[in-house]
Write a protein that holds these residues in place. Structure first.
Motif, short mmCIF file in Angstrom:
data_model
loop_
_atom_site.label_atom_id
_atom_site.label_comp_id
_atom_site.label_asym_id
_atom_site.label_seq_id
_atom_site.Cartn_x
_atom_site.Cartn_y
_atom_site.Cartn_z
N ILE A 1 -5.86 -23.86 -87.36
CA ILE A 1 -6.76 -22.94 -88.09
C ILE A 1 -5.99 -21.64 -88.31
O ILE A 1 -5.38 -21.11 -87.37
N VAL A 2 -6.02 -21.13 -89.53
CA VAL A 2 -5.24 -19.93 -89.87
C VAL A 2 -6.18 -18.80 -90.30
O VAL A 2 -6.97 -18.96 -91.24
N ILE A 3 -6.09 -17.69 -89.61
CA ILE A 3 -6.88 -16.50 -89.94
C ILE A 3 -5.91 -15.41 -90.42
O ILE A 3 -5.04 -14.98 -89.66
N ASP A 4 -6.07 -15.00 -91.67
CA ASP A 4 -5.16 -14.03 -92.28
C ASP A 4 -5.82 -12.65 -92.34
O ASP A 4 -6.79 -12.45 -93.06
N VAL A 5 -5.28 -11.73 -91.57
CA VAL A 5 -5.85 -10.38 -91.48
C VAL A 5 -5.18 -9.42 -92.47
O VAL A 5 -5.70 -8.37 -92.80
N GLY A 6 -4.02 -9.80 -93.00
CA GLY A 6 -3.22 -8.90 -93.82
C GLY A 6 -3.87 -8.51 -95.13
O GLY A 6 -4.55 -9.32 -95.77
N ILE A 7 -3.67 -7.26 -95.52
CA ILE A 7 -4.02 -6.81 -96.87
C ILE A 7 -2.76 -6.16 -97.44
O ILE A 7 -2.37 -5.07 -97.03
N ASN A 8 -2.11 -6.86 -98.35
CA ASN A 8 -0.87 -6.39 -98.96
C ASN A 8 -0.98 -6.46 -100.47
O ASN A 8 -1.91 -7.06 -101.02
N VAL A 9 -0.04 -5.86 -101.13
CA VAL A 9 0.06 -5.97 -102.59
C VAL A 9 1.37 -6.67 -102.91
O VAL A 9 2.44 -6.23 -102.46
N ASP A 10 1.31 -7.79 -103.65
CA ASP A 10 2.54 -8.54 -103.94
C ASP A 10 3.33 -7.94 -105.11
O ASP A 10 2.95 -6.89 -105.65
N ASP A 11 4.40 -8.59 -105.48
CA ASP A 11 5.28 -8.07 -106.54
C ASP A 11 4.57 -7.95 -107.89
O ASP A 11 5.00 -7.20 -108.77
N ASN A 12 3.48 -8.70 -108.06
CA ASN A 12 2.73 -8.65 -109.32
C ASN A 12 1.56 -7.67 -109.26
O ASN A 12 0.75 -7.61 -110.18
N GLY A 13 1.49 -6.91 -108.15
CA GLY A 13 0.42 -5.93 -108.01
C GLY A 13 -0.92 -6.51 -107.59
O GLY A 13 -1.95 -5.86 -107.66
N LYS A 14 -0.91 -7.77 -107.12
CA LYS A 14 -2.14 -8.43 -106.70
C LYS A 14 -2.28 -8.36 -105.18
O LYS A 14 -1.29 -8.41 -104.46
N LEU A 15 -3.54 -8.29 -104.73
CA LEU A 15 -3.79 -8.30 -103.28
C LEU A 15 -3.44 -9.66 -102.71
O LEU A 15 -3.74 -10.70 -103.30
N CYS A 16 -2.78 -9.64 -101.58
CA CYS A 16 -2.46 -10.90 -100.89
C CYS A 16 -2.44 -10.64 -99.39
O CYS A 16 -2.46 -9.49 -98.94
N GLY A 17 -2.38 -11.72 -98.63
CA GLY A 17 -2.38 -11.59 -97.18
C GLY A 17 -0.99 -11.69 -96.58
O GLY A 17 0.02 -11.58 -97.29
N ASP A 18 -0.95 -11.89 -95.28
CA ASP A 18 0.32 -12.10 -94.57
C ASP A 18 0.74 -13.56 -94.64
O ASP A 18 1.84 -13.92 -94.21
N VAL A 19 -0.16 -14.41 -95.15
CA VAL A 19 0.08 -15.85 -95.21
C VAL A 19 0.14 -16.31 -96.67
O VAL A 19 -0.64 -15.85 -97.51
N ASP A 20 1.06 -17.21 -96.96
CA ASP A 20 1.12 -17.86 -98.27
C ASP A 20 0.06 -18.96 -98.28
O ASP A 20 0.31 -20.08 -97.85
N PHE A 21 -1.13 -18.60 -98.74
CA PHE A 21 -2.31 -19.47 -98.63
C PHE A 21 -2.08 -20.84 -99.27
O PHE A 21 -2.43 -21.88 -98.70
N ASP A 22 -1.48 -20.86 -100.46
CA ASP A 22 -1.30 -22.12 -101.19
C ASP A 22 -0.43 -23.12 -100.42
O ASP A 22 -0.61 -24.33 -100.56
N SER A 23 0.48 -22.60 -99.59
CA SER A 23 1.40 -23.49 -98.86
C SER A 23 0.73 -24.19 -97.67
O SER A 23 1.32 -25.06 -97.05
N LEU A 24 -0.52 -23.80 -97.37
CA LEU A 24 -1.21 -24.38 -96.21
C LEU A 24 -1.91 -25.69 -96.53
O LEU A 24 -2.28 -26.43 -95.62
N GLU A 25 -2.09 -25.96 -97.81
CA GLU A 25 -2.81 -27.18 -98.22
C GLU A 25 -2.14 -28.42 -97.64
O GLU A 25 -0.93 -28.59 -97.74
#
Length: 281
Positions: A222-246
């Motif tokens: 189970i993965v809980i992502d607490v991060g609030i970051n802004v990626d290179d495209n200016g979009k909010l993202c977490g500390d985890v690459d969510f799509d890679s968890l599938e």
């Protein structure tokens, strides 16, 4: 993979807040959000908090200051907010710019108004396992997400990546109270990937955009992502690459729409609890 959305957890906390609110007489509880500078993650949190307070029927006001404000000037302004009897709770967005002595502000804040658990008084209570102090909202939000989704923490191996006093360390205390077995890691941990892979629950709170991907996660964790970051495209993202968890993780929180939504709900709950406590004295 099941997406653990914060909205459902937030709705349950709202029920608790509504019940607590029945004990409030007089004016609505009011939150002061104190921000120095214009950091994107601070602005995002502030917007979310303001929306949540309105949704919960509570008052909130933002107090923003330029990033180059002097230590002396900020302390003077903060003292006014701290002593204002019309304000029942304070959220200080951190970290503060380097010229402001953050430790001094932590000592200054009224523990009864310290909704995010930054004062030494509240921190001591959390580390002592007492429930009468306010824990940092994000740390408490993580536990709320797990418990609301019926995830039994007893005996579970929980890996926290991040050792800050905002999330990592106080969260470890809250999880130990739930009988979890906790390991705290950080960016200098050797064999971090292997350590994470052995965890039943991985909590990412390191503050680096998409630092962890599926290669860090064991099957059905189970993965809980607490991060609030802004990626290179200016979009909010977490500390985890969510799509890679599938296909790897069994459950995971998204960013946005995950822990952040719960954090502001916990903040609202703390505000009502603070107002009730202050009314008693």
């Amino acid at each position: 993979m099941i997406t653990l959305k914060g909205a459902e957890v937030s709705a349950k906390i709202k029920e608790q807040v509504d019940e607590l609110y029945k004990g409030i007489t007089g004016s609505k509880p009011k939150l002061a959000i104190v921000r120095v500078g214009e950091r994107p993650d601070d602005l995002s949190y502030e917007r979310g908090a303001l929306k949540k307070m309105e949704a919960f029927g509570l008052l909130a006001e933002s107090f923003s200051f330029p990033c180059d404000i002097s230590d002396e000037d900020f302390k003077r302004e903060f003292s006014k907010i701290n002593k204002n009897p019309e304000i029942q709770g304070i959220l200080l967005l951190r970290p503060l710019p380097s010229q402001i002595l953050e430790k001094d502000i932590e000592q200054m804040i009224d523990p009864k108004k310290d909704l995010d658990g930054i004062s030494p008084y509240n921190i001591a209570k959390i580390f002592a396992g007492e429930e009468s102090g306010f824990a940092p909202c994000t740390a408490e939000a993580v536990v709320e997400v797990l418990k609301t989704n019926d995830i039994d923490l007893t005996g579970k191996k929980v890996i926290i990546v991040g050792r800050s006093m905002v999330v990592g360390r106080p969260l470890s205390m809250l999880l130990l109270k739930e009988n979890a077995t906790v390991t705290i890691c950080h960016t200098r941990t050797e064999n971090l990937k292997d350590t994470c892979k052995n965890g039943d629950i991985i909590i990412a709170a390191v503050g680096r955009a998409k630092m962890l991907d599926g290669s860090y996660i064991g099957k059905d964790a189970i993965v809980i992502d607490v991060g609030i970051n802004v990626d290179d495209n200016g979009k909010l993202c977490g500390d985890v690459d969510f799509d890679s968890l599938e296909g790897i993780a069994s459950m995971a929180t998204p960013v946005p729409g995950g822990v952040g939504a719960v954090t502001t709900a916990v903040l609202a709950k703390h505000l009502v609890m603070a107002a009730l406590s202050q009314a008693e004295h």
